[in-house]
Scaffold this active site. Structure first.
Site, PDB file in Angstrom:
ATOM      1  N   GLY A 359       3.990  -4.175 -10.407  1.00  0.00           N
ATOM      2  CA  GLY A 359       3.967  -5.531  -9.878  1.00  0.00           C
ATOM      3  C   GLY A 359       2.555  -5.957  -9.581  1.00  0.00           C
ATOM      4  N   GLY A 362      -0.838  -4.034 -10.913  1.00  0.00           N
ATOM      5  CA  GLY A 362      -0.860  -2.643 -11.331  1.00  0.00           C
ATOM      6  C   GLY A 362       0.429  -1.897 -11.075  1.00  0.00           C
ATOM      7  N   ASP A 477       1.174 -15.374  -2.405  1.00  0.00           N
ATOM      8  CA  ASP A 477       2.186 -14.831  -3.323  1.00  0.00           C
ATOM      9  C   ASP A 477       3.433 -14.403  -2.559  1.00  0.00           C
ATOM     10  OD1 ASP A 477       3.029 -14.370  -5.887  1.00  0.00           O
ATOM     11  OD2 ASP A 477       2.142 -12.393  -6.071  1.00  0.00           O
TER      12      ASP A 477
END
Length: 666
Positions: A359, A362, A477
């Site tokens: 995710g 990496g 995010d």
């Protein structure tokens, strides 16, 4: 009368043709005496094996059923027939590397003149690959990872249409259900074991399934690949069925032991006991005892000097293996810096069996620190050294100072060559996304009480980041994938790879647009400025995810339900907002809490930033301290007005981001 007779004759002819077409099928338990159309290296051996290619490099071979097949059902006006096939194969390579693989092929022609061997599997060349005029369907068994075609690994099964960029692929494996635990077991395509593959297309459902398993295992109940696709634009009449294989720079052998095919029905099972056996593969290493004796004598005579040489090489190699990038200015960061050797030992050398998932930027591995025996999660990401790296490391260290019960703690980092390793607290229950959307898991479903608690956990984490820490932290995010669950199933916000920091009371700087499609605030693409309001927008989408059990964008849904926010707004405007509740919850939820979460999700995802609440207000709404304001339709619409660019199938999160090397300077 003559006209009526001709019509009757035509209908009778179509009926007979249709009836004959339904009977098309064949079963070969070995190929001795079988008539196949072959070219290249393909041949039938003395004991009845179909050998597609041998150990000759840079060659290809084709073997096809000699008669054309009509896949279109004449009785239903060009409707595409269902079909089914199964075959047993064995692939052997003499070295660690080899490939590429082989493919089951449906093609309008058996003539592949001009096709290339190697990566092109003997099907395409550089000029025609990807052309819609190919009308080629291939199920590839590939064991050479080709980045040009976006292969997922060097041991996979894929569905290809007119191209070698698979529409869907998966590592070679098969599904088993044992002791109430469902799981996939990995397979090696190239160790010479006998494997069986099934390909089934259901014309009415427009469903293509592909399954693979060892021959001593019954056909798994769940296919490895399952793709909703209408093949009628691809299949023209007539078509040919068969196999294609190719070799590359190293020797490899492909064998088909038996093959069964059926139109409008299920292919007949192969009689495994009648299948021929592939030849035993001999080692290519020839022994020369006298040469070895002489060589051993020479080695013995110079043993001391050579031993010293190898000892020095071993020391240098081991030092390079654990070498790190460490500059003087990083010494100031003290305990935030981990030794690469410790992380290597903790993750057992970053073995695949320790892989937790992929995710952000990496891959994440489970690890146990050798000194403290603490369980950690280690994330490996790539980076390039360039100006601004010092600021990036400083920012990582600053985020490492965050301490809140609802935030996954970043313990530190390590730099080595082209890698950056981030070390986090280990979360045993993984990502919330798995509990919401993974239909294959048998783990306990989250009830409403647990979901509501997780929502409050994430809200508290964002309030801490926005207002209560020494700097303002914008996560950028926020989504269910980045909410991890501890052993008590409490939600903890993680993955700060895109986070931005700035001082309270200052204006945030313009930066690159990064984040995940469906969670991006509409103003972000216009101004490029990150502030807490963009996190509030993403949190609103997150609320709807948790309540509705749906992702922000569902390309396979109807037009009304395509965008989650639009769908909830539509139901809200009709007074049926509770119709959007996750069906898995049934009626097991608090109506007032559910309505609060759904309406708060709409308010937080308001298209006008000033209409969104801040996280302190959000917490007060969730705790029942204040009531939600009345919602109005103005501004309550998704930021995605044009959905024509969305993928039509197999949608998962689409991240919009610049490379990490650039993100370091953001």
């Amino acid at each position: 009368m003559i006209l009526e007779f001709l019509v009757w004759l035509l209908l009778f002819g179509r009926s007979v043709a249709s009836s004959e077409q339904e009977d098309v099928g064949f079963t070969y338990n070995g190929f001795r005496g079988v008539n196949l159309t072959m070219d290249g290296l393909a041949q039938i051996t003395e004991n009845g094996l179909l050998m597609l290619v041998n150990t000759t490099t840079q060659q290809m071979g084709h073997a096809f059923y000699p008669h054309p097949l009509h896949f279109r059902n004449l009785s239903t006006a060009d409707a595409l027939s269902s079909f089914s096939t199964t075959f047993v194969f064995a692939i052997w390579k003499s070295t660690r590397f080899g490939g590429p693989g082989m493919a089951f092929v449906i093609s309008p022609s058996r003539d592949f003149t001009g096709a290339l061997p190697g990566n092109y599997l003997g099907l395409f060349n550089t000029t025609n690959i990807g052309n819609s005029s190919n009308h080629v369907i291939a199920i590839e068994l590939d064991f050479l990872r080709n980045l040009e075609f976006k292969d997922i690994d060097g041991n996979h099964v894929g569905i290809d249409i007119n191209d070698l960029k698979s529409l869907q692929s998966a590592p070679a494996s098969y599904f088993i259900s044992k002791d109430a635990k469902n799981r996939y077991v990995n397979l090696s395509l190239t160790d010479g074991q006998h494997l069986q593959l099934w390909v089934e297309y259901h014309g009415k459902q427009k469903q293509l399934n592909v399954t693979v398993a060892p021959i001593n295992i019954p056909k798994p109940t769940i296919p490895l690949l399952s793709l909703k696709i209408d093949l009628s634009p691809i299949i023209v009449d007539p078509m040919f069925v068969g196999f294609s294989a190719a070799t590359y720079a190293l020797p490899v052998s492909h064998y088909v032991l038996g093959w069964s095919f059926k139109l409008n029905g299920e292919a007949r099972e192969l009689n495994l006991s009648q299948l021929p056996k592939p030849p035993l593969q001999k080692s290519h290493i020839k022994r020369r005892p006298r040469v070895f004796i002489v060589a051993f004598s020479v080695i013995a005579a110079t043993f001391v000097s050579i031993s010293i040489f190898f000892v020095i090489q071993f020391i240098v190699k081991r030092k390079n293996k654990f070498a790190e990038v460490l500059e003087d200015w990083e010494l100031d960061y003290g305990p935030h810096r981990f030794k690469y050797k410790d992380l290597y030992i903790a993750t057992k050398g970053f073995k695949d069996k320790e892989l937790l998932g992929t995710g952000g930027f990496g891959r994440v591995y489970r690890g146990v620190l050798p000194t403290t025996k603490t369980q950690v999660a280690v994330k490996r990401v790539s980076h390039n050294s360039r100006q601004g790296e010092r600021e990036f490391i400083a920012e990582i260290v600053s985020i490492g100072k965050l301490r809140h019960r609802s935030i996954v703690t970043l313990l530190g980092y390590c730099r080595r060559k082209g890698e950056l390793l981030l070390v986090y607290d280990f979360m045993p229950n993984g990502s919330l996304e798995k509990f919401l959307f993974d239909r294959t898991t048998t783990e306990t479903m989250l009830n409403w009480c647990q979901r509501f608690r997780i929502i409050k956990n994430v809200a508290a984490a964002l309030l801490y980041l926005h207002e209560e820490w020494e700097q303002v932290v914008v996560h950028r995010d926020v989504k269910s994938r980045n909410v991890l669950l501890d052993k008590e199933l409490n939600g903890r916000l993680g993955d700060f790879g895109l986070a931005r920091l700035y001082d309270h009371g200052t204006d945030p700087q313009t930066t690159h647009v990064v984040g995940t499609l469906g969670y991006l605030a509409p103003e972000l693409c216009k101004t490029g400025k990150t502030n807490p309001s963009v996190d509030v927008f993403a949190f609103g989408i997150f609320l709807l995810e948790v309540a509705c059990g749906r992702k922000p964008i569902e390309p396979q849904a109807s037009e009304e339900c395509l965008v989650l926010v639009d769908w909830v707004i539509s139901c809200w405007s009709r007074g049926t907002i509770l119709d959007t509740v996750d069906p898995k919850l049934g009626l097991n939820y608090e109506v007032e809490e559910m309505e609060l979460v759904l309406k708060l999700g709409l308010l937080c995802s308001h298209s006008i930033p000033t209409e969104r609440p801040n996280m302190r207000q959000v917490m007060r709404y969730l705790e029942g301290e204040i009531s939600l304001p009345e919602l109005t339709p103005l501004g309550l619409r998704t930021a995605i007005d044009d959905t024509s660019f969305l993928p039509s199938k197999g949608f998962s999160d689409i991240s919009i981001w610049c490379p990490l090397s650039s993100a370091m300077t953001q």
